[in-house]
Design a protein around this motif. Sequence first.
Motif, PDB file in Angstrom:
ATOM      1  N   GLU A  10      -1.061   0.976   6.910  1.00 50.16           N
ATOM      2  CA  GLU A  10      -2.309   1.573   7.415  1.00 50.16           C
ATOM      3  C   GLU A  10      -2.733   2.754   6.545  1.00 50.16           C
ATOM      4  OE1 GLU A  10      -0.361  -0.821  10.397  1.00 50.16           O
ATOM      5  OE2 GLU A  10       0.405   0.932   9.365  1.00 50.16           O
ATOM      6  N   GLU A  11      -1.756   3.576   6.147  1.00 48.81           N
ATOM      7  CA  GLU A  11      -2.067   4.714   5.284  1.00 48.81           C
ATOM      8  C   GLU A  11      -2.464   4.249   3.884  1.00 48.81           C
ATOM      9  OE1 GLU A  11      -2.291   8.140   5.947  1.00 48.81           O
ATOM     10  OE2 GLU A  11      -2.268   7.304   7.964  1.00 48.81           O
ATOM     11  N   TYR A  12      -1.783   3.235   3.387  1.00 52.19           N
ATOM     12  CA  TYR A  12      -2.117   2.664   2.076  1.00 52.19           C
ATOM     13  C   TYR A  12      -3.569   2.186   2.074  1.00 52.19           C
ATOM     14  CZ  TYR A  12      -1.833  -0.616  -1.888  1.00 52.19           C
ATOM     15  OH  TYR A  12      -2.040  -1.309  -3.054  1.00 52.19           O
ATOM     16  N   ALA A  13      -3.981   1.492   3.141  1.00 48.08           N
ATOM     17  CA  ALA A  13      -5.360   0.996   3.245  1.00 48.08           C
ATOM     18  C   ALA A  13      -6.358   2.152   3.252  1.00 48.08           C
ATOM     19  CB  ALA A  13      -5.526   0.138   4.499  1.00 48.08           C
ATOM     20  N   LYS A  14      -6.026   3.235   3.960  1.00 46.05           N
ATOM     21  CA  LYS A  14      -6.914   4.406   3.964  1.00 46.05           C
ATOM     22  C   LYS A  14      -7.066   4.967   2.552  1.00 46.05           C
ATOM     23  CE  LYS A  14      -5.214   6.304   8.260  1.00 46.05           C
ATOM     24  NZ  LYS A  14      -4.749   7.550   8.881  1.00 46.05           N
ATOM     25  N   LEU A  15      -5.960   5.018   1.817  1.00 48.12           N
ATOM     26  CA  LEU A  15      -6.019   5.551   0.456  1.00 48.12           C
ATOM     27  C   LEU A  15      -6.848   4.663  -0.461  1.00 48.12           C
ATOM     28  CD1 LEU A  15      -2.357   6.821  -0.027  1.00 48.12           C
ATOM     29  CD2 LEU A  15      -4.402   8.167   0.512  1.00 48.12           C
ATOM     30  N   ILE A  16      -6.713   3.362  -0.311  1.00 51.76           N
ATOM     31  CA  ILE A  16      -7.516   2.429  -1.103  1.00 51.76           C
ATOM     32  C   ILE A  16      -9.006   2.687  -0.853  1.00 51.76           C
ATOM     33  CG2 ILE A  16      -8.141  -0.017  -1.412  1.00 51.76           C
ATOM     34  CD1 ILE A  16      -5.392   0.725  -2.605  1.00 51.76           C
ATOM     35  N   ASP A  17      -9.356   2.902   0.412  1.00 57.59           N
ATOM     36  CA  ASP A  17     -10.763   3.131   0.782  1.00 57.59           C
ATOM     37  C   ASP A  17     -11.269   4.510   0.388  1.00 57.59           C
ATOM     38  OD1 ASP A  17     -10.799   0.622   1.945  1.00 57.59           O
ATOM     39  OD2 ASP A  17     -10.628   1.370   4.007  1.00 57.59           O
ATOM     40  N   LYS A  50      -0.900   6.825  -5.802  1.00 54.53           N
ATOM     41  CA  LYS A  50      -0.368   6.560  -4.464  1.00 54.53           C
ATOM     42  C   LYS A  50       1.154   6.585  -4.529  1.00 54.53           C
ATOM     43  CE  LYS A  50      -4.595   4.115  -3.861  1.00 54.53           C
ATOM     44  NZ  LYS A  50      -5.144   4.586  -5.127  1.00 54.53           N
ATOM     45  N   ILE A  51       1.753   7.513  -3.786  1.00 53.25           N
ATOM     46  CA  ILE A  51       3.189   7.763  -3.830  1.00 53.25           C
ATOM     47  C   ILE A  51       3.811   7.243  -2.536  1.00 53.25           C
ATOM     48  CG2 ILE A  51       4.969   9.519  -4.150  1.00 53.25           C
ATOM     49  CD1 ILE A  51       2.818   9.438  -6.435  1.00 53.25           C
ATOM     50  N   LEU A  52       4.790   6.360  -2.648  1.00 51.57           N
ATOM     51  CA  LEU A  52       5.435   5.736  -1.490  1.00 51.57           C
ATOM     52  C   LEU A  52       6.612   6.586  -1.010  1.00 51.57           C
ATOM     53  CD1 LEU A  52       5.894   3.359   0.457  1.00 51.57           C
ATOM     54  CD2 LEU A  52       7.193   2.243  -1.380  1.00 51.57           C
ATOM     55  N   ARG A  53       6.544   6.987   0.255  1.00 56.64           N
ATOM     56  CA  ARG A  53       7.643   7.751   0.861  1.00 56.64           C
ATOM     57  C   ARG A  53       8.641   6.764   1.462  1.00 56.64           C
ATOM     58  NH1 ARG A  53       6.925  12.450   5.400  1.00 56.64           N
ATOM     59  NH2 ARG A  53       9.118  12.790   5.840  1.00 56.64           N
ATOM     60  N   LEU A  54       9.876   6.837   0.990  1.00 53.50           N
ATOM     61  CA  LEU A  54      10.918   5.932   1.445  1.00 53.50           C
ATOM     62  C   LEU A  54      11.783   6.559   2.532  1.00 53.50           C
ATOM     63  CD1 LEU A  54      12.149   4.506  -1.975  1.00 53.50           C
ATOM     64  CD2 LEU A  54      10.632   3.412  -0.314  1.00 53.50           C
ATOM     65  N   PRO A  94       2.675  -3.694  -5.949  1.00 54.62           N
ATOM     66  CA  PRO A  94       3.632  -2.719  -6.474  1.00 54.62           C
ATOM     67  C   PRO A  94       3.101  -1.962  -7.685  1.00 54.62           C
ATOM     68  CG  PRO A  94       4.409  -4.958  -6.878  1.00 54.62           C
ATOM     69  CD  PRO A  94       3.185  -5.060  -6.015  1.00 54.62           C
ATOM     70  N   GLN A  95       2.156  -2.540  -8.403  1.00 55.34           N
ATOM     71  CA  GLN A  95       1.556  -1.851  -9.544  1.00 55.34           C
ATOM     72  C   GLN A  95       0.678  -0.677  -9.105  1.00 55.34           C
ATOM     73  OE1 GLN A  95       2.401  -2.611 -12.747  1.00 55.34           O
ATOM     74  NE2 GLN A  95       3.830  -4.011 -11.751  1.00 55.34           N
ATOM     75  N   ALA A  96       0.263  -0.676  -7.843  1.00 55.36           N
ATOM     76  CA  ALA A  96      -0.577   0.401  -7.328  1.00 55.36           C
ATOM     77  C   ALA A  96       0.237   1.612  -6.891  1.00 55.36           C
ATOM     78  CB  ALA A  96      -1.414  -0.103  -6.155  1.00 55.36           C
ATOM     79  N   VAL A  97       1.548   1.470  -6.858  1.00 60.86           N
ATOM     80  CA  VAL A  97       2.423   2.574  -6.446  1.00 60.86           C
ATOM     81  C   VAL A  97       2.810   3.357  -7.694  1.00 60.86           C
ATOM     82  CG1 VAL A  97       4.607   3.197  -5.354  1.00 60.86           C
ATOM     83  CG2 VAL A  97       3.275   1.272  -4.467  1.00 60.86           C
ATOM     84  N   SER A  98       2.443   4.636  -7.704  1.00 62.40           N
ATOM     85  CA  SER A  98       2.667   5.470  -8.880  1.00 62.40           C
ATOM     86  C   SER A  98       4.025   6.155  -8.885  1.00 62.40           C
ATOM     87  CB  SER A  98       1.592   6.554  -8.957  1.00 62.40           C
ATOM     88  OG  SER A  98       0.324   5.964  -9.020  1.00 62.40           O
ATOM     89  N   GLY A  99       4.656   6.237  -7.720  1.00 63.90           N
ATOM     90  CA  GLY A  99       5.936   6.925  -7.639  1.00 63.90           C
ATOM     91  C   GLY A  99       6.504   6.818  -6.242  1.00 63.90           C
TER      92      GLY A  99
END
Length: 142
Positions: free
Chosen positions: A78-85, A92-96, A126-131
């Motif tokens: 849901e957060e990823y979609a907000k960032l895309i928009d 876009k940094i993925l919190r693990l 996965p290419q959209a994740v910068s870190g």
Amino acid sequence: GGMPIYFCLKANGEQPIAETLQTAGALFEVSSQGEWETAVSVGAKPEDIICGVPVKPRSLIHSLYQAGCRYFVFDCLEEYAKLIDEAPEAEKILRLYIADISIDSIPFGAKEKEVCDWIQSGALDPQAVSGITFDTRKNKDI
């Protein structure tokens, strides 16, 4: 050389502390509009500030992106979609989630299986994740 240090203004966002850290060369991580304003007011470059809160309203994403923020953390689709928009060109940094491998870590973030499922389903490129990032707030051993 070296690694940049980002100070989380949520830990202490008082103006004199932010000024001292800015003078010393630290960068900032913010979780709110107020923290953003503090960072910018002490001379931080907008493009160097990370919006590190993984769950945020669209209005905050939009506002920070328009002001020059180019790094945003997410931990769910849901957060990823907000960032895309709202912040299409932002990093876009993925919190693990690491609480299963690091005792006493904060139990927040995307779990490994979730991320794999997102990628396999095509929901996350996965290419959209910068870190990546993770929260070690309670774990002094990392």
